[in-house]
Every structure is written in structure tokens, then in C-alpha cells.
Motif scaffolding. Structure first.
Motif, PDB file in Angstrom:
ATOM      1  N   VAL B  78       9.299   6.977   1.784  1.00  9.97           N
ATOM      2  CA  VAL B  78       7.875   6.898   2.106  1.00  9.97           C
ATOM      3  C   VAL B  78       7.439   7.957   3.097  1.00  9.97           C
ATOM      4  O   VAL B  78       6.263   8.276   3.195  1.00  9.97           O
ATOM      5  CB  VAL B  78       7.493   5.540   2.729  1.00  9.97           C
ATOM      6  N   PHE B  95       4.117  -2.091   1.883  1.00  8.04           N
ATOM      7  CA  PHE B  95       3.047  -1.520   2.694  1.00  8.04           C
ATOM      8  C   PHE B  95       3.705  -0.511   3.612  1.00  8.04           C
ATOM      9  O   PHE B  95       4.811  -0.773   4.130  1.00  8.04           O
ATOM     10  CB  PHE B  95       2.403  -2.597   3.574  1.00  8.04           C
ATOM     11  N   MET B  97       2.617   1.875   7.007  1.00  7.10           N
ATOM     12  CA  MET B  97       1.663   2.368   7.974  1.00  7.10           C
ATOM     13  C   MET B  97       2.245   3.637   8.579  1.00  7.10           C
ATOM     14  O   MET B  97       3.148   3.575   9.425  1.00  7.10           O
ATOM     15  CB  MET B  97       1.421   1.315   9.048  1.00  7.10           C
ATOM     16  N   VAL B 130       6.170   0.965  -5.676  1.00  4.40           N
ATOM     17  CA  VAL B 130       4.749   0.959  -5.323  1.00  4.40           C
ATOM     18  C   VAL B 130       4.651   0.995  -3.799  1.00  4.40           C
ATOM     19  O   VAL B 130       5.191   0.132  -3.116  1.00  4.40           O
ATOM     20  CB  VAL B 130       4.037  -0.295  -5.869  1.00  4.40           C
ATOM     21  N   ILE B 131       4.002   2.031  -3.302  1.00  6.50           N
ATOM     22  CA  ILE B 131       3.787   2.175  -1.864  1.00  6.50           C
ATOM     23  C   ILE B 131       2.302   2.034  -1.596  1.00  6.50           C
ATOM     24  O   ILE B 131       1.505   2.853  -2.065  1.00  6.50           O
ATOM     25  CB  ILE B 131       4.226   3.569  -1.359  1.00  6.50           C
ATOM     26  N   VAL B 132       1.944   1.003  -0.855  1.00  6.53           N
ATOM     27  CA  VAL B 132       0.544   0.841  -0.470  1.00  6.53           C
ATOM     28  C   VAL B 132       0.401   1.415   0.929  1.00  6.53           C
ATOM     29  O   VAL B 132       0.905   0.846   1.905  1.00  6.53           O
ATOM     30  CB  VAL B 132       0.128  -0.639  -0.498  1.00  6.53           C
ATOM     31  N   ARG B 133      -0.248   2.552   1.005  1.00  8.59           N
ATOM     32  CA  ARG B 133      -0.408   3.219   2.309  1.00  8.59           C
ATOM     33  C   ARG B 133      -1.628   2.672   3.015  1.00  8.59           C
ATOM     34  O   ARG B 133      -2.712   2.597   2.449  1.00  8.59           O
ATOM     35  CB  ARG B 133      -0.514   4.736   2.126  1.00  8.59           C
ATOM     36  N   ILE B 134      -1.414   2.276   4.256  1.00  8.02           N
ATOM     37  CA  ILE B 134      -2.504   1.679   5.027  1.00  8.02           C
ATOM     38  C   ILE B 134      -2.582   2.344   6.391  1.00  8.02           C
ATOM     39  O   ILE B 134      -1.658   3.036   6.802  1.00  8.02           O
ATOM     40  CB  ILE B 134      -2.282   0.161   5.214  1.00  8.02           C
ATOM     41  N   ARG B 135      -3.700   2.156   7.061  1.00 13.03           N
ATOM     42  CA  ARG B 135      -3.801   2.667   8.443  1.00 13.03           C
ATOM     43  C   ARG B 135      -4.593   1.677   9.278  1.00 13.03           C
ATOM     44  O   ARG B 135      -5.422   0.913   8.767  1.00 13.03           O
ATOM     45  CB  ARG B 135      -4.447   4.054   8.474  1.00 13.03           C
TER      46      ARG B 135
END
Lengths: 137, 137
Positions: B78, B95, B97, B130-135
DNA sequence: AATTATAGTTATAATAATTATAATATATTG
DNA sequence: CAATATATTATAATTATTATAACTATAATT
């Protein structure tokens, strides 16, 4: 002629607020000349040299980052050993063949993902990457 | 006591065909002691030292790779700057961050992905990330 | 329990990709 | 065209990771 790669690249750089220098123009032409591409800094540098464009590796790195910043490229994180940049900045996904380091786009249009939980409290969604890892058989 | 982390780790190593050395036992206890974890080599090394386990960084790297080879860990790609290892080896997603480098599991059970094309000819599916990129917001 | 063989650990050096630096060159503006 | 701002370059520095080779611990055998 039908396409005018020179002025296309020039306009692209102007639109991004980047000075159209010899090096950036050359890279833009290599990157956006014909269809979408996935490149590493080393690859692109080698290509530029092969096309007799005099450019340093440092400038290739700088340009890749500036182009990314400007939304002209998107980084794809698939390989812990090197960084890939994709000329396709529309939402989409990837096949990745680790053995030979080849990336291939998967159109985002038809793909849908269901059952994902809401993002954690205090965070917002930035993007979703789907990497389909494949190998030769 | 309810759990016996010592012999659990020991059995886990034996099952994987890895000698239960002092260092590997210590790492196994840190990794599988309580719930699933995501670690980098540096993090795990620091943790081990903090727990007064004398172990070199090289051994942490070696062990992470051996554990991964043995199916006790899975790498999660990631972040281009460092390699993460996940104690959860069941099919699942994440997820991520980027700002603070925190990974969080998304159960694979409920997630379904539709509309993916067939894998290219001559290749076979290895896995889907599946990488859910969040901030933070 | 002692001996031998095998495997593991360690400090250190090597590697490889990427980023920083500071001098030089180029492009833009008035 | 001169002055200014920005880019490029060669090179060094940085960082994570991997390789090396000496040493140590473990396991198997006697």
C-alpha cells in the motif's frame, strides 16, 4: 496531419501551469503520444535516452511528481520495489503481473464493489484501488 | 490462564516447519498474541526491543519473510516507502490512511466485486487486493 | 551428557530506488 | 536584451531492504 503531438503536449503543460521545457515536452510526448501507459522512472528515462532526448534521471523523477501533482498522472502502488505512474487518471483498476512487472488497465465503468463498510469516523474517502494479481501459467 | 501464548506460538512454528528459536518465538508472541495486526519490520523490531527481546533487524526481516512463505503472514502493498505484513491471512481487504500509515482490515466475507474482466490469456488469478484509501478530515 | 551437523542469528556491508543539494542553464517578463 | 524566476543537472545523501560471512544455538546422534 491528424494529430499534432507537439502542441498537444505544449497545451497540456500550459494548462497544468508547468513551463514547457525541452525535457517536460519530451516526456509528455512519450507519455501521451499514443494511448495510455504505465511507466517507472527508470523505464521512462531509458526511453527518453533511446529517443535521443538528453535528460537526467533526476528530472524524470521531478517531472513524474509534478505531472502527478498536476493531475496528469496517477501513481499505482503495486510493487514494493518500484513506483509506477499511469497516464490514465480516470477512476479505474489494474491487472498486475508481478513476474514481469506489467500493469494493465481495467475500466472502472463496469466494476462495482458492494459490501464495503463505511469509512472510519473522522476520515473521508480518497479513492479505491483494486489490484488483480495474476501470473503466467 | 485462559490462553497459553507460549505453547501456541511454539505449535504454530512447528506446524510451519520452522525451528522455534528464541527470536521467532518472541516475534510470534508479539504478532499473534492478541488479535490481528499490521506491522513493518522497523515497528516490529522496535516492539521486540521494547519488550527486552534481543533481536537484530536482519532477523526480523528474515522472520517476516519466512512467516510469509509459511502462510503465517501476508504482505500488503500500500505504501511505496515501506512493506507491511498482516497476521490475517484470510481473504480480506484494507483501509489505508496514508498520513499516519495505519492499516485496518475489511472483512472479505461481505465484499463482492462485479464486472471484472476475465484474466488475460495465458495467466491465472493469484488474488485480488482492494485498498480503500482514506484521510483524516 | 558430549559430539557433530545443521540451521539461525548477528553485525556489517552492499544494493537499489528515490530524494536532496547546489551549481549551472533555460525560459519568461518587463 | 537584461533581469528574474524557474528548471535541469551531476552528484551526494538517504532509506529501506537484502546479502555476506563469522559466530552461536539447536537438534540429532552417539
Amino acid at each position: 496531419m491528424a494529430t499534432r503531438p507537439y502542441s498537444e503536449s505544449l497545451e497540456r503543460l500550459r494548462a497544468a501551469g508547468l513551463r514547457p521545457t525541452r525535457q517536460r515536452l519530451a516526456l509528455a510526448r512519450l507519455l501521451y503520444g499514443r494511448g495510455h501507459r504505465h511507466v517507472t522512472a527508470e523505464q521512462l528515462h531509458a526511453e527518453a535516452l533511446a529517443a535521443t532526448v538528453r535528460i537526467s534521471l533526476a528530472t524524470v523523477y521531478n517531472s513524474l511528481h509534478q505531472f502527478t501533482e498536476a493531475g496528469m498522472l496517477r501513481e499505482v502502488v503495486v510493487d514494493p520495489a518500484r513506483r509506477y505512474f499511469d497516464t490514465n487518471v480516470e477512476p479505474h483498476h489494474h491487472f498486475f503481473m508481478a513476474t514481469d512487472g506489467v500493469l494493465q488497465d481495467i475500466s472502472g465503468k463496469d466494476v462495482s464493489i458492494t459490501g464495503l463498510p463505511a469509512v472510519p469516523a473522522g476520515t473521508e474517502l480518497q479513492g479505491i484501488d483494486v489490484i488483480v494479481r495474476i501470473r503466467r501459467n
